[in-house]
Design a protein around this motif. Structure first.
Motif, PDB file in Angstrom:
ATOM      1  N   VAL A   1      10.177   2.326  -9.353  1.00 44.19           N
ATOM      2  CA  VAL A   1       8.783   1.896  -9.506  1.00 44.19           C
ATOM      3  C   VAL A   1       7.852   3.110  -9.449  1.00 44.19           C
ATOM      4  CG1 VAL A   1       6.918   0.547  -8.461  1.00 44.19           C
ATOM      5  CG2 VAL A   1       9.234  -0.388  -8.561  1.00 44.19           C
ATOM      6  N   ALA A   2       8.136   4.033  -8.533  1.00 39.38           N
ATOM      7  CA  ALA A   2       7.261   5.194  -8.349  1.00 39.38           C
ATOM      8  C   ALA A   2       7.257   6.109  -9.572  1.00 39.38           C
ATOM      9  CB  ALA A   2       7.683   5.967  -7.101  1.00 39.38           C
ATOM     10  N   LEU A   3       8.374   6.219 -10.262  1.00 32.32           N
ATOM     11  CA  LEU A   3       8.465   7.092 -11.434  1.00 32.32           C
ATOM     12  C   LEU A   3       7.924   6.459 -12.711  1.00 32.32           C
ATOM     13  CD1 LEU A   3      12.038   8.559 -10.894  1.00 32.32           C
ATOM     14  CD2 LEU A   3       9.935   9.910 -11.097  1.00 32.32           C
ATOM     15  N   LEU A   4       7.989   5.143 -12.797  1.00 35.28           N
ATOM     16  CA  LEU A   4       7.708   4.453 -14.058  1.00 35.28           C
ATOM     17  C   LEU A   4       6.371   4.828 -14.703  1.00 35.28           C
ATOM     18  CD1 LEU A   4       8.880   2.545 -16.138  1.00 35.28           C
ATOM     19  CD2 LEU A   4       7.879   0.654 -14.864  1.00 35.28           C
ATOM     20  N   PRO A   5       5.239   4.781 -13.996  1.00 42.34           N
ATOM     21  CA  PRO A   5       3.983   5.134 -14.679  1.00 42.34           C
ATOM     22  C   PRO A   5       3.977   6.567 -15.221  1.00 42.34           C
ATOM     23  CG  PRO A   5       3.523   4.029 -12.604  1.00 42.34           C
ATOM     24  CD  PRO A   5       4.991   4.313 -12.623  1.00 42.34           C
ATOM     25  N   GLY A   6       4.505   7.501 -14.450  1.00 41.34           N
ATOM     26  CA  GLY A   6       4.535   8.889 -14.896  1.00 41.34           C
ATOM     27  C   GLY A   6       5.425   9.084 -16.106  1.00 41.34           C
ATOM     28  N   VAL A   7       6.582   8.441 -16.092  1.00 38.71           N
ATOM     29  CA  VAL A   7       7.507   8.557 -17.216  1.00 38.71           C
ATOM     30  C   VAL A   7       6.889   7.945 -18.478  1.00 38.71           C
ATOM     31  CG1 VAL A   7       9.744   7.778 -18.107  1.00 38.71           C
ATOM     32  CG2 VAL A   7       9.571   8.702 -15.784  1.00 38.71           C
TER      33      VAL A   7
ATOM     34  N   LEU B   1       0.828  -1.207   0.000  1.00 39.35           N
ATOM     35  CA  LEU B   1       0.000   0.000   0.000  1.00 39.35           C
ATOM     36  C   LEU B   1       0.861   1.255   0.000  1.00 39.35           C
ATOM     37  CD1 LEU B   1      -2.855  -1.016   2.475  1.00 39.35           C
ATOM     38  CD2 LEU B   1      -3.022  -0.707   0.001  1.00 39.35           C
ATOM     39  N   ASN B   2       1.952   1.239   0.790  1.00 31.30           N
ATOM     40  CA  ASN B   2       2.857   2.390   0.822  1.00 31.30           C
ATOM     41  C   ASN B   2       3.499   2.616  -0.542  1.00 31.30           C
ATOM     42  OD1 ASN B   2       2.317   2.998   3.467  1.00 31.30           O
ATOM     43  ND2 ASN B   2       4.092   1.906   4.265  1.00 31.30           N
ATOM     44  N   LEU B   3       3.945   1.545  -1.195  1.00 30.62           N
ATOM     45  CA  LEU B   3       4.541   1.672  -2.517  1.00 30.62           C
ATOM     46  C   LEU B   3       3.512   2.191  -3.519  1.00 30.62           C
ATOM     47  CD1 LEU B   3       7.041   1.331  -4.288  1.00 30.62           C
ATOM     48  CD2 LEU B   3       6.325  -1.028  -4.708  1.00 30.62           C
ATOM     49  N   GLY B   4       2.275   1.709  -3.405  1.00 33.10           N
ATOM     50  CA  GLY B   4       1.213   2.195  -4.283  1.00 33.10           C
ATOM     51  C   GLY B   4       0.959   3.682  -4.087  1.00 33.10           C
TER      52      GLY B   4
END
Length: 194
Positions: free
Chosen positions: A72-78, A10-13
């Motif tokens: 992981v946190a940047l991947l969707p935005g990039v 959940l924190n990573l999400g």
């Protein structure tokens, strides 16, 4: 699945949603507001690079705050930023390489710096070293610029333009972060003084 794993997931999400939204916001601010202004104010600058590239600041600050989790946190935005800019062309090998560079180089540079004995991670017992973060941001920009422009087959002058945009974008976002922390501290001290 154990409760600890559930909480970590959940924190990573949550981190991914926040960082990717920040990246997308910085991306749209750069390409929908700043680039049109740049084209009006500096029409002689014939280059696709932004002279104030805010997403670089998001990448560096995310890697500083999250370490390897920033990948992981940047991947969707990039990925969404590349798709917006290039459509289905975002999945060409050169752009996939540029995406990999964008998400991995910042975390890798902070990790290597830590291996060399300079741990810049935020900690409650020390103040952030803003000049150090700017310095590693410059290194990240140089490495990213070389690798990305090599993947795209860009001219050498493009490397300089990307470097300038990255550094000004990082400086701008760090300034905003520092101001936010100062104002938060002022609010906290005035609330505790009442």
């Amino acid at each position: 699945m154990t409760p600890a794993r559930t909480v970590a997931g959940l924190n990573l999400g949550k981190e991914t949603a926040i960082v990717s939204l920040a990246y997308i916001g910085a991306f749209f601010a750069t390409f929908e507001v700043l680039m049109p202004l740049q084209n009006i104010l500096v029409p002689a600058f014939d280059n696709p690079a932004s002279l104030l590239f805010l997403p670089h600041g998001v990448r560096v600050l995310a890697a500083w705050l999250l370490g390897p989790r920033s990948v992981v946190a940047l991947l969707p935005g990039v990925v969404l930023g590349f798709v917006y800019a290039a459509g289905w062309g975002a999945f060409e090998p050169s752009r996939l390489s540029a995406m990999a560079v964008a998400v991995t180089v910042p975390a890798t540079c902070f990790f290597l710096l830590r291996l060399l004995g300079q741990d810049l991670r935020p900690a409650p017992d020390r103040r952030p070293c803003w000049p150090c973060i700017m310095g590693i941001g410059l290194v990240i920009s140089m490495i990213s610029s070389v690798l990305t422009n090599y993947a795209f087959g860009s001219a050498p002058r493009d490397y300089i333009a990307y470097l300038i945009g990255d550094m000004l974008g990082l400086f701008f976002l760090m300034l905003m972060l520092i101001l936010m922390l100062i104002f938060r501290g002022l609010r906290h001290s005035s609330a505790s003084g009442n």
